[in-house]
Write a protein that holds these residues in place. Structure first.
Motif, PDB file in Angstrom:
ATOM      1  N   CYS A   1       5.083 -38.265 -34.915  1.00  0.00           N
ATOM      2  CA  CYS A   1       6.545 -38.223 -35.053  1.00  0.00           C
ATOM      3  C   CYS A   1       7.193 -39.581 -34.842  1.00  0.00           C
ATOM      4  O   CYS A   1       8.343 -39.788 -35.250  1.00  0.00           O
ATOM      5  CB  CYS A   1       7.144 -37.227 -34.061  1.00  0.00           C
ATOM      6  SG  CYS A   1       7.007 -35.502 -34.569  1.00  0.00           S
TER       7      CYS A   1
ATOM      8  N   SER B   1      15.931 -37.312 -41.472  1.00  0.00           N
ATOM      9  CA  SER B   1      15.921 -36.437 -40.293  1.00  0.00           C
ATOM     10  C   SER B   1      15.589 -35.001 -40.681  1.00  0.00           C
ATOM     11  O   SER B   1      14.761 -34.330 -40.036  1.00  0.00           O
ATOM     12  CB  SER B   1      17.285 -36.492 -39.586  1.00  0.00           C
ATOM     13  OG  SER B   1      17.533 -37.785 -39.086  1.00  0.00           O
ATOM     14  N   LEU B   2      16.223 -34.526 -41.741  1.00  0.00           N
ATOM     15  CA  LEU B   2      15.966 -33.165 -42.210  1.00  0.00           C
ATOM     16  C   LEU B   2      14.520 -33.006 -42.670  1.00  0.00           C
ATOM     17  O   LEU B   2      13.842 -32.020 -42.351  1.00  0.00           O
ATOM     18  CB  LEU B   2      16.935 -32.827 -43.347  1.00  0.00           C
ATOM     19  CG  LEU B   2      16.860 -31.419 -43.937  1.00  0.00           C
ATOM     20  CD1 LEU B   2      17.203 -30.381 -42.883  1.00  0.00           C
ATOM     21  CD2 LEU B   2      17.801 -31.287 -45.126  1.00  0.00           C
TER      22      LEU B   2
ATOM     23  N   ALA C   1       7.391 -31.501 -39.340  1.00  0.00           N
ATOM     24  CA  ALA C   1       6.851 -31.053 -38.054  1.00  0.00           C
ATOM     25  C   ALA C   1       6.465 -29.580 -38.131  1.00  0.00           C
ATOM     26  O   ALA C   1       5.420 -29.167 -37.609  1.00  0.00           O
ATOM     27  CB  ALA C   1       7.879 -31.278 -36.947  1.00  0.00           C
TER      28      ALA C   1
ATOM     29  N   THR D   1      20.009 -24.518 -38.960  1.00  0.00           N
ATOM     30  CA  THR D   1      19.468 -24.923 -37.666  1.00  0.00           C
ATOM     31  C   THR D   1      19.200 -26.416 -37.594  1.00  0.00           C
ATOM     32  O   THR D   1      18.874 -26.941 -36.528  1.00  0.00           O
ATOM     33  CB  THR D   1      18.151 -24.167 -37.386  1.00  0.00           C
ATOM     34  OG1 THR D   1      17.222 -24.447 -38.437  1.00  0.00           O
ATOM     35  CG2 THR D   1      18.386 -22.670 -37.301  1.00  0.00           C
ATOM     36  N   PHE D   2      19.341 -27.121 -38.731  1.00  0.00           N
ATOM     37  CA  PHE D   2      19.086 -28.551 -38.755  1.00  0.00           C
ATOM     38  C   PHE D   2      20.374 -29.332 -38.506  1.00  0.00           C
ATOM     39  O   PHE D   2      21.462 -28.895 -38.882  1.00  0.00           O
ATOM     40  CB  PHE D   2      18.480 -28.971 -40.099  1.00  0.00           C
ATOM     41  CG  PHE D   2      17.150 -28.339 -40.387  1.00  0.00           C
ATOM     42  CD1 PHE D   2      16.018 -28.737 -39.707  1.00  0.00           C
ATOM     43  CD2 PHE D   2      17.034 -27.341 -41.340  1.00  0.00           C
ATOM     44  CE1 PHE D   2      14.782 -28.158 -39.970  1.00  0.00           C
ATOM     45  CE2 PHE D   2      15.809 -26.750 -41.611  1.00  0.00           C
ATOM     46  CZ  PHE D   2      14.678 -27.164 -40.923  1.00  0.00           C
TER      47      PHE D   2
ATOM     48  N   GLY E   1      11.869 -32.914 -31.790  1.00  0.00           N
ATOM     49  CA  GLY E   1      12.639 -31.745 -31.386  1.00  0.00           C
ATOM     50  C   GLY E   1      12.179 -30.491 -32.089  1.00  0.00           C
ATOM     51  O   GLY E   1      12.042 -29.420 -31.476  1.00  0.00           O
ATOM     52  N   SER E   2      11.926 -30.597 -33.384  1.00  0.00           N
ATOM     53  CA  SER E   2      11.430 -29.449 -34.145  1.00  0.00           C
ATOM     54  C   SER E   2      10.052 -29.026 -33.660  1.00  0.00           C
ATOM     55  O   SER E   2       9.752 -27.833 -33.522  1.00  0.00           O
ATOM     56  CB  SER E   2      11.371 -29.811 -35.635  1.00  0.00           C
ATOM     57  OG  SER E   2      10.840 -28.759 -36.400  1.00  0.00           O
TER      58      SER E   2
ATOM     59  N   HIS F   1      10.269 -27.332 -30.231  1.00  0.00           N
ATOM     60  CA  HIS F   1      10.857 -25.993 -30.325  1.00  0.00           C
ATOM     61  C   HIS F   1       9.797 -24.928 -30.585  1.00  0.00           C
ATOM     62  O   HIS F   1       9.884 -23.810 -30.068  1.00  0.00           O
ATOM     63  CB  HIS F   1      11.911 -25.972 -31.435  1.00  0.00           C
ATOM     64  CG  HIS F   1      12.580 -24.647 -31.603  1.00  0.00           C
ATOM     65  ND1 HIS F   1      13.515 -24.166 -30.710  1.00  0.00           N
ATOM     66  CD2 HIS F   1      12.446 -23.682 -32.547  1.00  0.00           C
ATOM     67  CE1 HIS F   1      13.931 -22.981 -31.097  1.00  0.00           C
ATOM     68  NE2 HIS F   1      13.302 -22.658 -32.216  1.00  0.00           N
TER      69      HIS F   1
ATOM     70  N   SER G   1      14.367 -35.869 -34.467  1.00  0.00           N
ATOM     71  CA  SER G   1      14.365 -34.656 -35.290  1.00  0.00           C
ATOM     72  C   SER G   1      12.976 -34.050 -35.383  1.00  0.00           C
ATOM     73  O   SER G   1      12.795 -32.840 -35.247  1.00  0.00           O
ATOM     74  CB  SER G   1      14.888 -34.976 -36.694  1.00  0.00           C
ATOM     75  OG  SER G   1      16.215 -35.412 -36.657  1.00  0.00           O
ATOM     76  N   CYS G   2      11.989 -34.910 -35.595  1.00  0.00           N
ATOM     77  CA  CYS G   2      10.610 -34.453 -35.718  1.00  0.00           C
ATOM     78  C   CYS G   2      10.109 -33.887 -34.390  1.00  0.00           C
ATOM     79  O   CYS G   2       9.566 -32.780 -34.333  1.00  0.00           O
ATOM     80  CB  CYS G   2       9.730 -35.615 -36.179  1.00  0.00           C
ATOM     81  SG  CYS G   2       7.986 -35.208 -36.398  1.00  0.00           S
TER      82      CYS G   2
ATOM     83  N   SER H   1      12.033 -33.001 -39.747  1.00  0.00           N
ATOM     84  CA  SER H   1      12.076 -31.712 -39.056  1.00  0.00           C
ATOM     85  C   SER H   1      11.195 -30.703 -39.784  1.00  0.00           C
ATOM     86  O   SER H   1      10.452 -29.925 -39.165  1.00  0.00           O
ATOM     87  CB  SER H   1      13.513 -31.197 -38.992  1.00  0.00           C
ATOM     88  OG  SER H   1      14.318 -32.016 -38.187  1.00  0.00           O
TER      89      SER H   1
END
Length: 425
Positions: A204, A179-180, A186, A40-41, A217-218, A221, A214-215, A183
């Protein structure tokens, strides 16, 4: 037959470095970003990362095939980089100026949390010393190691020293895993009852578009109490503010403190001697005029002729900031002058802002960052490469500690400020 003069050698080398940086910058920008999905990343590798990798590879090849020429390339690229990084910070200051109303609207919490960027050193600096980073620990841990950090280290220490090796180690590791990791941070932050979504959204903003997105967005979500648009807006405002806090806090707080801590007797036992000596540079470098012309050509070609007025204005402002920086020394460094100039010229409501914003916004910030990283890749010396190879997995460990320290310290400060004003949601 007479030997060529130092001035001629410096000029010829500057032409070669400029041509290579132009080709790499234009080529990587044309190719665009690469997105790698891991479950999902999504890991997004921007053109600036590929520009850095390509020029480092060229640098390695040159160091092996022509060890007599390589030092000239390092010093020339470093000379160009001194002006190029100031141009970048001026342009980043424009983003700050235009975002100032959003930052003010976010309230005191977003300003308080920006102090949390000093949290990079809490876990990472002791770990870096224990892992044998030497003076590279200073460059690696004073910030999250993005472009403004490279600019500050370049001005204060020079990119060819151990501090430069440290900031490059954080930059490379952060580009690959940042980025990973953000995520995941978060998600971890959301699972801690102490933190609300507002505080985490502010945390973030780390001075890197990819990591911030990335942060945020996670976080968006999984958030149940804050709309996605508001999370992204808060993260973006914090991201812009981080550019300035990196320079301000790095110059006046973090770097002086780390210098003092590094000289402490307890730290001496954990130093790597191989990381504590800068590599001697060659005496042949291009003149300031030649370096200025080289940077001008590089920017005009890579930005396009439509951006020419903005490029020329940025160059004038960068040169002015450097002159001010030379006069004020370490008390007010060049990069701080550069950020302030860019911000003051574009703050909404001022009479000159619309014109300056139109002119300066024509210069693409990410393309400019790509040019900076292409030049950084050519500035890396064989000694730095040895240090980076020696650090290996340890650089990744320290970088992740840098990121975790920054994120959770910022979130904690933001949550505290929000609680005081009764907006802890």
């Amino acid at each position: 037959m007479s030997e060529p003069s130092n001035a001629k050698i410096g000029t010829v080398t500057a032409i070669g470095v400029t041509v290579l940086c132009v080709l790499v910058t234009a080529g990587t920008e044309y190719a665009g970003a690469l997105e790698l999905r891991i479950g999902t990343f999504a890991l997004v590798l921007l053109p600036l990362f590929f520009a850095f990798v390509i020029t480092v590879a060229v640098n390695l090849s040159l160091s092996w095939r022509r060890p007599d020429v390589a030092p000239l390339v390092w010093s020339t690229a470093g000379k160009l980089l001194q002006l190029l990084t100031v141009v970048f910070v001026v342009r980043a200051g424009v983003v700050l100026g235009t975002s100032l109303p959003t930052i003010i609207e976010a309230g005191p919490a977003i300003l308080v949390q920006s102090l949390g960027k000093t949290g990079t050193v809490l876990l990472a600096f002791p770990a870096a010393l224990l892992l044998g980073f030497g003076r590279a620990s200073i460059g690696a841990t004073f910030s999250i190691g993005r472009e403004p950090s490279i600019a500050l280290v370049t001005e204060r220490y020079g990119i060819s020293g151990p501090e430069g090796s440290g900031v490059l180690a954080t930059y490379i590791s952060g580009t690959l895993f940042g980025s990973l990791f953000f995520s995941a941070l978060a998600g971890v932050g959301s699972a801690i009852p102490l933190f609300g979504s507002t505080a985490l959204a502010m945390a973030c903003g780390v001075g890197s578009g990819g990591m911030t997105i990335s942060c945020a967005g996670s976080l968006a979500h999984g958030s149940q109490d804050l709309p996605q648009d508001e999370i992204l807006a808060l993260a973006t405002a914090s991201d812009v503010l981080t550019y300035v806090t990196t320079v301000l806090l790095g110059t006046f707080v973090v770097l002086p403190v780390l210098e003092r801590l590094y000289r402490a007797p307890a730290a001496a036992r954990n130093r790597l001697e191989s990381g504590d000596t800068a590599e001697a540079g060659p005496t042949v470098v291009p003149s300031s005029l030649v370096a200025g012309l080289a940077v001008t050509v590089l920017l005009l070609v890579t930005q396009g002729w439509r951006a020419a007025p903005g490029v020329l204005v940025l160059l004038v402002l960068a040169i002015g900031a450097r002159l001010l920086g030379h006069r004020t020394g370490r008390f007010v460094p060049t990069v701080l002058w550069a950020a302030l100039v860019g911000a003051v010229l574009t703050v909404p409501g001022l009479p000159w802002s619309p014109v300056m914003l139109r002119i300066l916004s024509a210069v693409d910030l990410l393309t400019l960052a790509t040019a900076v990283l292409a030049c950084v890749g050519l500035s890396v010396t064989t000694r730095q490469l040895k240090i980076l190879r020696t650090l290996s997995w340890r650089a990744v460990v320290v970088t992740l500690l840098v990121f975790a320290g920054s994120f959770f310290t910022s979130a904690l400060l933001a949550q505290g400020a929000l609680s005081l004003v009764g907006a802890a949601g």
